[in-house]
Design a protein around this motif. Sequence first.
Motif, PDB file in Angstrom:
ATOM      1  N   TYR A  59      11.167 -52.706   3.563  1.00  0.00           N
ATOM      2  CA  TYR A  59      11.655 -51.887   2.481  1.00  0.00           C
ATOM      3  C   TYR A  59      12.703 -51.171   2.675  1.00  0.00           C
ATOM      4  CZ  TYR A  59       6.757 -52.804   0.580  1.00  0.00           C
ATOM      5  OH  TYR A  59       5.597 -53.451   0.085  1.00  0.00           O
ATOM      6  N   TYR A  93       7.581 -47.568  -6.316  1.00  0.00           N
ATOM      7  CA  TYR A  93       7.499 -46.406  -6.941  1.00  0.00           C
ATOM      8  C   TYR A  93       6.280 -45.903  -7.465  1.00  0.00           C
ATOM      9  CZ  TYR A  93       7.086 -48.763 -11.483  1.00  0.00           C
ATOM     10  OH  TYR A  93       6.581 -49.399 -12.389  1.00  0.00           O
ATOM     11  N   ILE A 142      13.723 -49.371 -12.138  1.00  0.00           N
ATOM     12  CA  ILE A 142      12.413 -50.170 -11.555  1.00  0.00           C
ATOM     13  C   ILE A 142      13.007 -51.419 -10.827  1.00  0.00           C
ATOM     14  CG2 ILE A 142      10.471 -51.649 -12.108  1.00  0.00           C
ATOM     15  CD1 ILE A 142      10.050 -49.484 -14.267  1.00  0.00           C
ATOM     16  N   ALA A 143      14.004 -51.977 -11.313  1.00  0.00           N
ATOM     17  CA  ALA A 143      14.733 -53.118 -10.449  1.00  0.00           C
ATOM     18  C   ALA A 143      15.379 -52.508  -9.235  1.00  0.00           C
ATOM     19  CB  ALA A 143      15.883 -53.749 -11.325  1.00  0.00           C
ATOM     20  N   GLU A 144      15.827 -51.244  -9.294  1.00  0.00           N
ATOM     21  CA  GLU A 144      16.360 -50.876  -7.983  1.00  0.00           C
ATOM     22  C   GLU A 144      15.295 -50.069  -6.960  1.00  0.00           C
ATOM     23  OE1 GLU A 144      19.600 -48.348  -9.218  1.00  0.00           O
ATOM     24  OE2 GLU A 144      20.764 -50.115 -10.143  1.00  0.00           O
ATOM     25  N   ASN A 145      14.302 -50.073  -7.707  1.00  0.00           N
ATOM     26  CA  ASN A 145      13.177 -49.000  -6.803  1.00  0.00           C
ATOM     27  C   ASN A 145      11.943 -49.678  -6.939  1.00  0.00           C
ATOM     28  OD1 ASN A 145      14.537 -46.254  -5.963  1.00  0.00           O
ATOM     29  ND2 ASN A 145      15.336 -46.843  -7.938  1.00  0.00           N
ATOM     30  N   PRO A 146      11.730 -51.076  -6.481  1.00  0.00           N
ATOM     31  CA  PRO A 146      10.446 -51.767  -6.614  1.00  0.00           C
ATOM     32  C   PRO A 146       9.207 -50.946  -6.174  1.00  0.00           C
ATOM     33  CG  PRO A 146      11.813 -52.761  -4.860  1.00  0.00           C
ATOM     34  CD  PRO A 146      12.566 -51.696  -5.449  1.00  0.00           C
ATOM     35  N   ASP A 199      14.428 -49.747 -17.038  1.00  0.00           N
ATOM     36  CA  ASP A 199      14.470 -51.165 -16.434  1.00  0.00           C
ATOM     37  C   ASP A 199      15.257 -51.338 -15.018  1.00  0.00           C
ATOM     38  OD1 ASP A 199      12.554 -52.245 -18.151  1.00  0.00           O
ATOM     39  OD2 ASP A 199      13.985 -53.000 -19.517  1.00  0.00           O
ATOM     40  N   LYS A 203      12.553 -45.624  -0.772  1.00  0.00           N
ATOM     41  CA  LYS A 203      13.508 -46.649   0.175  1.00  0.00           C
ATOM     42  C   LYS A 203      13.274 -46.076   1.447  1.00  0.00           C
ATOM     43  CE  LYS A 203      16.154 -48.372  -3.537  1.00  0.00           C
ATOM     44  NZ  LYS A 203      17.515 -48.475  -4.181  1.00  0.00           N
TER      45      LYS A 203
END
Length: 143
Positions: free
Chosen positions: A140, A12, A6-10, A3, A85
């Motif tokens: 981004y 992917y 995913i929060a840090e890498n929207p 989680d 990113k």
Amino acid sequence: MLDKFIAENPVYTEITVAWGEMDALQHVNNVAYFRYFETARINFFSQINLMDQLQATQVGPVLSDNNARYKRPVTFPDTLLVGVKISDIKADRFMMNYTVFSKAQAAITTLGSSQVVMFNFNTGKKATLAPELLDALRSYAEA
């Protein structure tokens, strides 16, 4: 941990590790990571319509540098998430940064980057980033 990733890498891409990507030392061969980066890169480019722009204008991305830093070995079976990113946006180039997360290990296994330069395939010369592409990249960009 998933989680948090995913929060840090929207943005992917999920990649299933194939048996054939393993080498004689029983872990994923280093070359496979550059394919993983490529898959994530093309998915990202599709999301921001860069591939459509390439078809219309003949201006698109080429790589001038590609790097990987291996932190942990990956083995089959596994599913990886490759986060993307953007950083270092310039008039004609930008950096794509990759973070590879292993679901089996619940850990980041690999970090990577690609220097992307815009190229005009008609003239054979570098090109500047189109305003709409610049806006998309900035949305981004890493904070």
